[in-house]
Design an enzyme around this catalytic site. Structure first.
Site, PDB file in Angstrom:
ATOM      1  NE  ARG A 102      -3.791   0.722   2.026  1.00 40.74           N
ATOM      2  CZ  ARG A 102      -4.997   0.862   2.589  1.00 40.74           C
ATOM      3  NH1 ARG A 102      -5.151   1.601   3.676  1.00 40.74           N
ATOM      4  NH2 ARG A 102      -6.055   0.266   2.076  1.00 40.74           N
ATOM      5  CG  HIS A 129      -8.638   0.241  -2.494  1.00 36.81           C
ATOM      6  ND1 HIS A 129      -7.881  -0.864  -2.160  1.00 36.81           N
ATOM      7  CD2 HIS A 129      -9.213   0.674  -1.338  1.00 36.81           C
ATOM      8  CE1 HIS A 129      -8.001  -1.080  -0.859  1.00 36.81           C
ATOM      9  NE2 HIS A 129      -8.797  -0.170  -0.335  1.00 36.81           N
ATOM     10  CD  GLN A 132     -13.077  -1.718  -0.064  1.00 38.23           C
ATOM     11  OE1 GLN A 132     -12.261  -1.683   0.836  1.00 38.23           O
ATOM     12  NE2 GLN A 132     -14.296  -2.197   0.103  1.00 38.23           N
ATOM     13  CG  ASP A 221     -13.448   6.614  -0.895  1.00 40.51           C
ATOM     14  OD1 ASP A 221     -13.401   6.489   0.347  1.00 40.51           O
ATOM     15  OD2 ASP A 221     -12.427   6.577  -1.622  1.00 40.51           O
ATOM     16  CB  CYS A 261     -13.954   1.461   0.434  1.00 38.98           C
ATOM     17  SG  CYS A 261     -13.391   3.167   0.516  1.00 38.98           S
ATOM     18  NE  ARG A 289     -10.146  -5.008   0.962  1.00 37.92           N
ATOM     19  CZ  ARG A 289      -9.401  -3.992   1.393  1.00 37.92           C
ATOM     20  NH1 ARG A 289      -9.962  -2.923   1.906  1.00 37.92           N
ATOM     21  NH2 ARG A 289      -8.076  -4.016   1.258  1.00 37.92           N
TER      22      ARG A 289
HETATM   23  N1  NVA Z   1      -9.883   6.911  -1.223  1.00 34.97           N
HETATM   24  C1  NVA Z   1      -9.475   6.491   0.109  1.00 34.97           C
HETATM   25  C2  NVA Z   1      -9.744   5.029   0.293  1.00 34.97           C
HETATM   26  C3  NVA Z   1      -9.375   4.510   1.649  1.00 34.97           C
HETATM   27  C4  NVA Z   1      -9.586   3.032   1.792  1.00 34.97           C
HETATM   28  C5  NVA Z   1      -8.000   6.802   0.299  1.00 34.97           C
HETATM   29  O1  NVA Z   1      -7.225   6.566  -0.619  1.00 34.97           O
HETATM   30  O2  NVA Z   1      -7.648   7.288   1.372  1.00 34.97           O
HETATM   31  N1   CP Z   2     -11.093   0.168   2.910  1.00 32.35           N
HETATM   32  C1   CP Z   2      -9.796   0.078   3.286  1.00 32.35           C
HETATM   33  O1   CP Z   2      -8.905  -0.182   2.493  1.00 32.35           O
HETATM   34  O2   CP Z   2      -9.583   0.288   4.615  1.00 32.35           O
HETATM   35  P1   CP Z   2      -8.194   0.492   5.343  1.00 32.35           P
HETATM   36  O3   CP Z   2      -7.642   1.815   4.895  1.00 32.35           O
HETATM   37  O4   CP Z   2      -8.536   0.490   6.802  1.00 32.35           O
HETATM   38  O5   CP Z   2      -7.264  -0.623   4.975  1.00 32.35           O
END
Ligand code: NVA
Ligand code: CP
Length: 302
Positions: A102, A129, A132, A221, A261, A289
């Site tokens: 990540r 993502h 997800q 989101d 998500c 997930r």
């Molecule tokens: N769009 C959000 C998703 C978090 C799971 C981010 O990238 O922070």
């Molecule tokens: N939805 C998701 O990816 O959550 P986290 O940021 O907690 O991993």
């Protein structure tokens, strides 16, 4: 499938195969049937950005498959001190059987995959993502019995979630409608992909009510993603009117699902009322997930 980096790379059949495998693994887990298909294998999990769900579901998932998850924080490993991703890839390939990462730039994940001799899984970048969205698709299929022919809509920022929903939805034969403010449209590569799809409809609009019309599933989101914290105040203004609330739901199909998500900001992209009245669907989505990621690890690392 050698890596799992973004949904554009996968065929529709590969996506459906992951969903079917996830459903089988979920059934086994619910019935208490052991499934240690990755016994003795290690997944390195690199987190340059924060996480709750992704970390816990990958670590739990690899354990349930008989393997071991190794948490590497960007800050505490040499990655945070600038060791080239090409070298990290080659080193981890000597110890581990898979890498989940990540981070910010999609290019880093692509470079990691290029230099690694083991499978690489994208656990979120600024661009995508994909884990997800497969969990979302599994959840929709569980509730609605099918994907093809349904209409999904996404309201809010044209971010990593929007990009992945568009590709995942269209590849599964769903009509996809997206409403974002003009300055926050999805990535151009995604719009170019959507333009090539002939067996499902894609709509991009700046009017959330148009996108939500007769939708079977409504996604949203956060307005400010990880790394955009300093833009949060400006974004709050720019996204006025892009909230998933009862007015928006009133133009969707009866029984429309709501997916998020998480983490969610009640009172911003979604009202507390809509969130709580769809909480079962949203937490089933979070649970899924675990199941889709076990399927991805199984298919890549077995
Ligand atoms: N769009 C959000 C998703 C978090 C799971 C981010 O990238 O922070
Ligand atoms: N939805 C998701 O990816 O959550 P986290 O940021 O907690 O991993």
């Amino acid at each position: 499938m050698k890596h799992f980096l973004k949904l554009i790379d996968l065929s529709s059949n590969e996506i459906l195969n992951i969903l079917d495998t996830a459903a089988e693994l979920k059934k086994k887990q619910k019935e208490g049937i052991a499934h240690p298909y990755l016994q003795g294998k290690t997944l390195a999990m690199i987190f340059v950005k924060n996480s709750t769900r992704t970390r816990v579901s990958f670590e739990t998932g690899i354990y349930q498959l008989g393997g071991h998850g190794l948490f590497l924080s960007g800050k505490e490993s040499q990655i945070g001190r600038g060791e080239p991703i090409e070298d990290t890839a080659r080193v981890l390939s000597r110890y581990c059987d898979g890498i989940m990462i990540r981070t910010f730039a999609q290019q880093e994940v692509e470079t990691l995959a290029k230099y690694a001799t083991i499978p690489v899984i994208n656990g979120l970048t600024d661009f995508a993502h994909p884990c997800q969205v497969l969990a979302d698709l599994l959840t929709i299929r569980e509730y609605k019995g099918t994907l093809r022919g349904l209409k999904i809509c996404y309201i809010g920022d044209g971010n990593n979630m929007a990009n992945s929903i568009i590709v995942g939805g269209l590849k599964c034969g769903m009509d996809v409608a997206v409403a974002t403010p003009a300055a926050y449209a999805p990535h151009q590569d995604i719009l170019d992909f959507a333009a090539t799809v002939t067996d499902a409809a894609f709509t991009l609009t700046t009017d959330p009510m148009i996108a939500a019309q007769k939708a079977d599933v409504i996604f949203t989101d956060v307005w400010a993603s990880m790394g955009q914290e300093q833009e949060a105040a400006k974004r709050k203004l720019d996204f006025t009117g892009f909230q998933v609330n009862d007015t928006l739901l009133s133009v969707a199909n009866k029984g429309a699902m709501v997916q998020h998500c998480l983490p969610a900001h009640r009172g911003e992209e979604i009202t507390a009322e809509v969130f709580e009245s769809h909480a079962d669907e949203i937490f089933d989505e979070a649970e899924n997930r675990l199941h889709v990621q076990k399927a991805i690890m199984y298919l890549l690392m077995k």
